[in-house]
Design a protein around this motif. Structure first.
Motif, PDB file in Angstrom:
ATOM      1  N   TYR A  71       0.744  -1.277  -0.274  1.00  0.00           N
ATOM      2  CA  TYR A  71      -0.144  -0.364  -0.256  1.00  0.00           C
ATOM      3  C   TYR A  71       0.503   1.638   0.245  1.00  0.00           C
ATOM      4  O   TYR A  71       1.604   1.242   0.911  1.00  0.00           O
ATOM      5  CB  TYR A  71      -0.661  -0.127   1.111  1.00  0.00           C
ATOM      6  CG  TYR A  71      -1.886   1.122   1.311  1.00  0.00           C
ATOM      7  CD1 TYR A  71      -2.811   1.866   0.455  1.00  0.00           C
ATOM      8  CD2 TYR A  71      -1.858   1.711   2.863  1.00  0.00           C
ATOM      9  CE1 TYR A  71      -3.538   2.797   0.584  1.00  0.00           C
ATOM     10  CE2 TYR A  71      -2.808   2.621   2.577  1.00  0.00           C
ATOM     11  CZ  TYR A  71      -3.589   3.507   1.565  1.00  0.00           C
ATOM     12  OH  TYR A  71      -4.393   4.800   1.781  1.00  0.00           O
ATOM     13  N   ASN A  72       1.321   1.665  -1.043  1.00  0.00           N
ATOM     14  CA  ASN A  72       1.215   3.098  -1.106  1.00  0.00           C
ATOM     15  C   ASN A  72       0.783   3.919  -0.870  1.00  0.00           C
ATOM     16  O   ASN A  72       0.248   4.982  -2.527  1.00  0.00           O
ATOM     17  CB  ASN A  72       2.590   2.450  -2.534  1.00  0.00           C
ATOM     18  CG  ASN A  72       3.340   4.343  -2.774  1.00  0.00           C
ATOM     19  OD1 ASN A  72       3.453   4.939  -2.284  1.00  0.00           O
ATOM     20  ND2 ASN A  72       4.700   3.993  -2.909  1.00  0.00           N
ATOM     21  N   GLU A 100       1.461   7.823  -1.761  1.00  0.00           N
ATOM     22  CA  GLU A 100       1.188   8.593  -2.419  1.00  0.00           C
ATOM     23  C   GLU A 100       1.399   8.261  -4.192  1.00  0.00           C
ATOM     24  O   GLU A 100       1.018   9.185  -5.162  1.00  0.00           O
ATOM     25  CB  GLU A 100       3.329   9.236  -2.211  1.00  0.00           C
ATOM     26  CG  GLU A 100       3.619   9.807  -0.608  1.00  0.00           C
ATOM     27  CD  GLU A 100       2.216  10.294  -0.800  1.00  0.00           C
ATOM     28  OE1 GLU A 100       2.791  11.338  -1.419  1.00  0.00           O
ATOM     29  OE2 GLU A 100       2.054  11.042   1.245  1.00  0.00           O
ATOM     30  N   ARG A 101       1.224   6.918  -4.321  1.00  0.00           N
ATOM     31  CA  ARG A 101       1.725   6.524  -5.408  1.00  0.00           C
ATOM     32  C   ARG A 101      -0.707   5.895  -6.296  1.00  0.00           C
ATOM     33  O   ARG A 101      -0.667   6.604  -7.134  1.00  0.00           O
ATOM     34  CB  ARG A 101       1.574   5.409  -5.686  1.00  0.00           C
ATOM     35  CG  ARG A 101       1.481   4.793  -7.215  1.00  0.00           C
ATOM     36  CD  ARG A 101       2.434   3.357  -7.481  1.00  0.00           C
ATOM     37  NE  ARG A 101       1.548   2.451  -6.611  1.00  0.00           N
ATOM     38  CZ  ARG A 101       2.324   1.051  -5.780  1.00  0.00           C
ATOM     39  NH1 ARG A 101       3.606   0.714  -5.828  1.00  0.00           N
ATOM     40  NH2 ARG A 101       0.733   0.398  -5.095  1.00  0.00           N
ATOM     41  N   LYS A 143       4.517  -6.595   2.558  1.00  0.00           N
ATOM     42  CA  LYS A 143       5.391  -6.817   1.957  1.00  0.00           C
ATOM     43  C   LYS A 143       6.774  -7.765   1.309  1.00  0.00           C
ATOM     44  O   LYS A 143       7.323  -7.713   0.523  1.00  0.00           O
ATOM     45  CB  LYS A 143       6.284  -4.877   2.258  1.00  0.00           C
ATOM     46  CG  LYS A 143       5.829  -4.524   2.038  1.00  0.00           C
ATOM     47  CD  LYS A 143       6.830  -2.771   3.006  1.00  0.00           C
ATOM     48  CE  LYS A 143       6.024  -1.216   2.614  1.00  0.00           C
ATOM     49  NZ  LYS A 143       6.450  -0.748   3.495  1.00  0.00           N
ATOM     50  N   ASN A 164      -0.012  -3.924   5.650  1.00  0.00           N
ATOM     51  CA  ASN A 164       1.103  -3.430   5.260  1.00  0.00           C
ATOM     52  C   ASN A 164       2.312  -3.772   5.158  1.00  0.00           C
ATOM     53  O   ASN A 164       2.966  -4.508   4.195  1.00  0.00           O
ATOM     54  CB  ASN A 164       1.866  -2.040   4.945  1.00  0.00           C
ATOM     55  CG  ASN A 164       1.825  -1.655   3.263  1.00  0.00           C
ATOM     56  OD1 ASN A 164       1.553  -1.880   2.501  1.00  0.00           O
ATOM     57  ND2 ASN A 164       2.726  -0.352   3.038  1.00  0.00           N
TER      58      ASN A 164
END
Length: 277
Positions: A66-67, A69-70, A194, A190
Protein backbone atom coordinates in the motif's frame (compact mmCIF):
# COMPACT_ATOMS: atom_id res chain seq x y z
CA UNK A 1 -18.35 -30.19 8.90
CA UNK A 2 -15.15 -31.40 7.29
CA UNK A 3 -11.94 -29.57 8.16
CA UNK A 4 -10.81 -26.85 5.76
CA UNK A 5 -14.30 -25.64 4.83
CA UNK A 6 -16.70 -23.11 6.33
CA UNK A 7 -20.46 -22.78 6.12
CA UNK A 8 -22.06 -19.59 4.80
CA UNK A 9 -25.60 -19.01 3.53
CA UNK A 10 -26.29 -22.71 2.73
CA UNK A 11 -22.96 -23.10 0.92
CA UNK A 12 -19.62 -24.62 1.87
CA UNK A 13 -16.57 -22.51 1.04
CA UNK A 14 -12.89 -23.47 1.37
CA UNK A 15 -10.87 -21.63 3.99
CA UNK A 16 -7.61 -22.26 2.16
CA UNK A 17 -5.99 -19.41 0.27
CA UNK A 18 -7.66 -18.79 -3.11
CA UNK A 19 -4.37 -19.47 -4.86
CA UNK A 20 -4.18 -23.01 -3.44
CA UNK A 21 -5.92 -25.74 -5.49
CA UNK A 22 -8.82 -27.82 -4.10
CA UNK A 23 -8.77 -31.60 -4.09
CA UNK A 24 -12.14 -32.40 -5.70
CA UNK A 25 -12.07 -35.92 -4.21
CA UNK A 26 -13.10 -34.36 -0.92
CA UNK A 27 -16.76 -34.09 -1.98
CA UNK A 28 -17.21 -37.85 -1.76
CA UNK A 29 -15.85 -38.07 1.79
CA UNK A 30 -18.25 -39.09 4.52
CA UNK A 31 -19.60 -36.14 6.49
CA UNK A 32 -18.63 -33.47 3.96
CA UNK A 33 -22.15 -32.03 3.82
CA UNK A 34 -22.78 -32.20 7.57
CA UNK A 35 -22.93 -28.79 9.25
CA UNK A 36 -24.12 -27.57 12.60
CA UNK A 37 -27.09 -25.16 12.72
CA UNK A 38 -27.72 -25.14 8.98
CA UNK A 39 -28.16 -27.07 5.74
CA UNK A 40 -25.39 -27.04 3.12
CA UNK A 41 -26.70 -27.58 -0.41
CA UNK A 42 -23.68 -26.63 -2.49
CA UNK A 43 -19.91 -26.24 -2.36
CA UNK A 44 -18.39 -23.30 -4.20
CA UNK A 45 -14.70 -23.05 -5.08
CA UNK A 46 -12.40 -21.93 -7.88
CA UNK A 47 -9.68 -23.24 -10.16
CA UNK A 48 -7.06 -21.61 -12.41
CA UNK A 49 -6.47 -18.73 -10.00
CA UNK A 50 -5.02 -15.61 -11.67
CA UNK A 51 -5.24 -17.09 -15.15
CA UNK A 52 -4.35 -14.97 -18.17
CA UNK A 53 -7.88 -15.13 -19.58
CA UNK A 54 -10.37 -12.45 -18.48
CA UNK A 55 -13.13 -14.81 -17.34
CA UNK A 56 -16.50 -13.88 -15.83
CA UNK A 57 -15.34 -14.87 -12.34
CA UNK A 58 -12.64 -13.36 -10.16
CA UNK A 59 -11.11 -12.89 -6.75
CA UNK A 60 -10.57 -9.32 -5.57
CA UNK A 61 -7.13 -9.17 -3.94
CA UNK A 62 -4.50 -6.77 -2.64
CA UNK A 63 -1.08 -8.36 -3.15
CA UNK A 64 1.08 -5.28 -3.68
CA UNK A 65 2.26 -2.90 -0.90
CA UNK A 66 0.00 0.00 0.00
CA UNK A 67 1.67 3.19 -1.24
CA UNK A 68 -0.54 6.17 -0.43
CA UNK A 69 1.59 8.60 -2.43
CA UNK A 70 1.12 6.54 -5.60
CA UNK A 71 -2.66 7.01 -5.50
CA UNK A 72 -4.11 9.78 -7.66
CA UNK A 73 -4.51 13.16 -5.96
CA UNK A 74 -8.33 13.23 -6.12
CA UNK A 75 -8.50 9.84 -4.45
CA UNK A 76 -5.92 10.78 -1.82
CA UNK A 77 -8.21 13.70 -0.98
CA UNK A 78 -11.08 11.28 -0.30
CA UNK A 79 -8.90 9.05 1.88
CA UNK A 80 -7.49 12.04 3.78
CA UNK A 81 -11.04 13.23 4.42
CA UNK A 82 -11.79 9.86 5.97
CA UNK A 83 -8.62 10.01 8.05
CA UNK A 84 -9.57 13.48 9.29
CA UNK A 85 -13.10 12.50 10.30
CA UNK A 86 -12.45 9.08 11.86
CA UNK A 87 -9.94 7.30 14.03
CA UNK A 88 -9.55 3.64 13.07
CA UNK A 89 -8.35 1.13 15.65
CA UNK A 90 -8.49 -2.56 16.56
CA UNK A 91 -11.31 -3.23 19.02
CA UNK A 92 -12.46 -5.99 21.35
CA UNK A 93 -16.01 -7.12 20.49
CA UNK A 94 -16.82 -7.50 24.21
CA UNK A 95 -16.14 -3.81 24.84
CA UNK A 96 -18.35 -2.55 21.99
CA UNK A 97 -21.11 -5.14 21.60
CA UNK A 98 -24.05 -2.72 21.86
CA UNK A 99 -22.41 -0.23 19.50
CA UNK A 100 -21.59 -2.95 16.96
CA UNK A 101 -25.20 -4.15 17.02
CA UNK A 102 -26.39 -0.59 16.42
CA UNK A 103 -24.06 -0.21 13.41
CA UNK A 104 -25.21 -3.57 12.02
CA UNK A 105 -28.92 -2.77 12.30
CA UNK A 106 -28.59 0.68 10.73
CA UNK A 107 -26.44 -0.66 7.91
CA UNK A 108 -28.78 -3.55 7.09
CA UNK A 109 -31.84 -1.30 7.11
CA UNK A 110 -30.29 0.44 4.11
CA UNK A 111 -30.04 -2.80 2.08
CA UNK A 112 -32.51 -3.36 -0.80
CA UNK A 113 -35.50 -5.43 0.28
CA UNK A 114 -34.82 -8.39 -2.05
CA UNK A 115 -31.64 -9.37 -0.20
CA UNK A 116 -31.97 -7.58 3.12
CA UNK A 117 -31.30 -10.11 5.91
CA UNK A 118 -33.28 -10.20 9.13
CA UNK A 119 -32.30 -7.51 11.63
CA UNK A 120 -33.40 -9.34 14.76
CA UNK A 121 -31.23 -8.13 17.67
CA UNK A 122 -30.91 -11.61 19.15
CA UNK A 123 -29.61 -13.02 15.85
CA UNK A 124 -27.13 -10.18 15.44
CA UNK A 125 -25.92 -10.57 19.02
CA UNK A 126 -25.28 -14.26 18.42
CA UNK A 127 -23.31 -13.34 15.30
CA UNK A 128 -20.99 -11.12 17.29
CA UNK A 129 -20.57 -13.81 19.93
CA UNK A 130 -19.39 -16.08 17.12
CA UNK A 131 -16.99 -13.33 15.99
CA UNK A 132 -15.61 -13.17 19.50
CA UNK A 133 -15.12 -16.94 19.67
CA UNK A 134 -13.49 -17.16 16.24
CA UNK A 135 -10.97 -14.45 17.17
CA UNK A 136 -11.47 -12.41 14.04
CA UNK A 137 -9.57 -9.16 13.84
CA UNK A 138 -12.12 -6.33 14.21
CA UNK A 139 -11.39 -2.68 13.43
CA UNK A 140 -13.72 0.16 14.34
CA UNK A 141 -14.04 3.72 13.04
CA UNK A 142 -14.70 6.41 15.69
CA UNK A 143 -15.74 10.00 15.02
CA UNK A 144 -14.59 13.07 16.96
CA UNK A 145 -17.21 12.34 19.63
CA UNK A 146 -15.71 8.84 20.11
CA UNK A 147 -18.81 7.20 18.69
CA UNK A 148 -18.38 3.89 16.86
CA UNK A 149 -19.72 4.61 13.35
CA UNK A 150 -18.53 1.56 11.43
CA UNK A 151 -16.44 -1.58 11.58
CA UNK A 152 -14.76 -4.26 9.51
CA UNK A 153 -13.78 -7.86 10.27
CA UNK A 154 -10.89 -9.91 8.95
CA UNK A 155 -10.20 -13.67 9.15
CA UNK A 156 -6.43 -14.06 9.55
CA UNK A 157 -4.45 -17.04 8.23
CA UNK A 158 -0.75 -17.77 7.80
CA UNK A 159 -0.22 -16.43 4.28
CA UNK A 160 -3.38 -14.44 3.62
CA UNK A 161 -6.37 -12.84 5.29
CA UNK A 162 -10.01 -12.76 4.27
CA UNK A 163 -11.53 -9.27 4.37
CA UNK A 164 -14.83 -10.66 5.62
CA UNK A 165 -17.20 -7.70 5.89
CA UNK A 166 -17.53 -3.96 6.41
CA UNK A 167 -20.58 -2.25 7.87
CA UNK A 168 -21.10 1.47 8.48
CA UNK A 169 -23.93 3.73 9.59
CA UNK A 170 -25.17 5.19 6.27
CA UNK A 171 -25.29 8.81 7.47
CA UNK A 172 -21.46 8.81 7.82
CA UNK A 173 -20.71 7.60 4.30
CA UNK A 174 -20.35 11.16 2.95
CA UNK A 175 -17.65 11.72 5.57
CA UNK A 176 -15.70 8.91 3.85
CA UNK A 177 -15.89 6.40 6.68
CA UNK A 178 -15.44 3.53 4.21
CA UNK A 179 -12.16 5.02 2.99
CA UNK A 180 -10.99 5.49 6.57
CA UNK A 181 -11.65 1.83 7.43
CA UNK A 182 -9.95 0.37 4.34
CA UNK A 183 -7.01 2.75 4.74
CA UNK A 184 -6.63 1.69 8.38
CA UNK A 185 -6.72 -1.99 7.45
CA UNK A 186 -4.11 -1.58 4.71
CA UNK A 187 -1.78 0.35 6.99
CA UNK A 188 -2.14 -2.41 9.59
CA UNK A 189 -1.22 -5.21 7.13
CA UNK A 190 1.22 -3.36 4.89
CA UNK A 191 4.43 -4.78 6.36
CA UNK A 192 3.06 -8.29 5.89
CA UNK A 193 1.97 -7.52 2.31
CA UNK A 194 5.57 -6.53 1.55
CA UNK A 195 6.56 -10.05 2.61
CA UNK A 196 4.04 -11.74 0.29
CA UNK A 197 0.89 -11.65 2.42
CA UNK A 198 -2.38 -11.29 0.46
CA UNK A 199 -5.59 -9.52 1.45
CA UNK A 200 -8.52 -11.35 -0.12
CA UNK A 201 -11.86 -9.52 -0.44
CA UNK A 202 -13.68 -12.55 -1.76
CA UNK A 203 -15.01 -13.51 -5.15
CA UNK A 204 -17.45 -11.82 -7.49
CA UNK A 205 -20.78 -11.30 -5.73
CA UNK A 206 -24.03 -11.81 -7.65
CA UNK A 207 -26.44 -11.58 -4.71
CA UNK A 208 -25.50 -8.24 -3.17
CA UNK A 209 -25.64 -5.45 -5.73
CA UNK A 210 -22.63 -3.46 -4.59
CA UNK A 211 -19.75 -1.59 -6.19
CA UNK A 212 -17.44 -2.17 -3.23
CA UNK A 213 -14.89 -4.29 -5.08
CA UNK A 214 -14.83 -1.73 -7.87
CA UNK A 215 -14.20 0.88 -5.17
CA UNK A 216 -11.28 -1.13 -3.73
CA UNK A 217 -9.71 -1.46 -7.17
CA UNK A 218 -10.14 2.21 -8.04
CA UNK A 219 -9.06 3.81 -4.75
CA UNK A 220 -6.74 1.29 -3.10
CA UNK A 221 -5.12 -0.63 -5.96
CA UNK A 222 -6.77 -3.96 -5.31
CA UNK A 223 -7.01 -6.03 -8.48
CA UNK A 224 -9.13 -8.78 -10.04
CA UNK A 225 -7.38 -12.14 -10.15
CA UNK A 226 -9.45 -13.94 -12.80
CA UNK A 227 -10.26 -17.62 -12.28
CA UNK A 228 -12.88 -20.27 -13.06
CA UNK A 229 -15.94 -20.86 -10.93
CA UNK A 230 -16.59 -24.42 -9.76
CA UNK A 231 -19.72 -25.64 -7.98
CA UNK A 232 -20.54 -29.03 -6.49
CA UNK A 233 -24.26 -29.48 -5.77
CA UNK A 234 -25.71 -31.70 -3.08
CA UNK A 235 -28.47 -33.98 -4.31
CA UNK A 236 -31.21 -33.08 -5.21
CA UNK A 237 -30.22 -29.43 -5.77
CA UNK A 238 -28.24 -30.31 -8.90
CA UNK A 239 -31.36 -31.82 -10.44
CA UNK A 240 -33.44 -28.75 -9.47
CA UNK A 241 -30.88 -26.46 -11.09
CA UNK A 242 -31.14 -28.37 -14.37
CA UNK A 243 -34.94 -28.02 -14.30
CA UNK A 244 -34.98 -24.33 -13.35
CA UNK A 245 -32.05 -23.16 -15.49
CA UNK A 246 -34.15 -22.31 -18.59
CA UNK A 247 -36.19 -19.89 -16.43
CA UNK A 248 -33.22 -17.97 -14.96
CA UNK A 249 -34.16 -14.75 -16.77
CA UNK A 250 -37.54 -14.56 -15.03
CA UNK A 251 -35.89 -14.41 -11.59
CA UNK A 252 -33.43 -11.59 -12.20
CA UNK A 253 -35.68 -8.65 -11.27
CA UNK A 254 -37.94 -10.20 -8.63
CA UNK A 255 -38.43 -8.57 -5.21
CA UNK A 256 -39.20 -11.93 -3.62
CA UNK A 257 -36.25 -12.81 -1.37
CA UNK A 258 -36.34 -16.56 -1.98
CA UNK A 259 -36.71 -16.30 -5.75
CA UNK A 260 -34.00 -13.62 -5.85
CA UNK A 261 -31.57 -16.01 -4.15
CA UNK A 262 -32.57 -18.82 -6.50
CA UNK A 263 -31.94 -16.46 -9.40
CA UNK A 264 -28.48 -15.73 -7.99
CA UNK A 265 -27.64 -19.44 -7.92
CA UNK A 266 -28.83 -19.80 -11.52
CA UNK A 267 -26.65 -16.88 -12.60
CA UNK A 268 -23.71 -18.58 -10.91
CA UNK A 269 -24.56 -21.78 -12.75
CA UNK A 270 -24.54 -19.88 -16.04
CA UNK A 271 -21.05 -18.56 -15.29
CA UNK A 272 -19.89 -22.01 -14.15
CA UNK A 273 -20.98 -23.47 -17.49
CA UNK A 274 -19.14 -20.74 -19.42
CA UNK A 275 -16.02 -21.39 -17.35
CA UNK A 276 -16.17 -25.03 -18.42
CA UNK A 277 -16.26 -24.20 -22.15
Amino acid sequence: MIEGWRYYNHALLPITAPFKPIDDQIFSKKGFWSVRNGIAVMAQYISDYDCQEETQWWCCVKDTPYNFERIKAKRRYVINKGRKNFRVANIDVRDYLDELIDVEIKALENYPEEYRPDTDIKTIKEKFKDVEKSKLMVMGAFNSEKKLCGYLTVHEYDDYCNFAQQKVIPEYEKQEINAALVDGMLQYYNDRIKDGYVIYDGQRNLIHQTNFQEYLVKYFEFRYAYCRLRIQYRFPLGLAIKILYPFKGKMENTKNRFLYKVGGVLRMEEIRRKCME
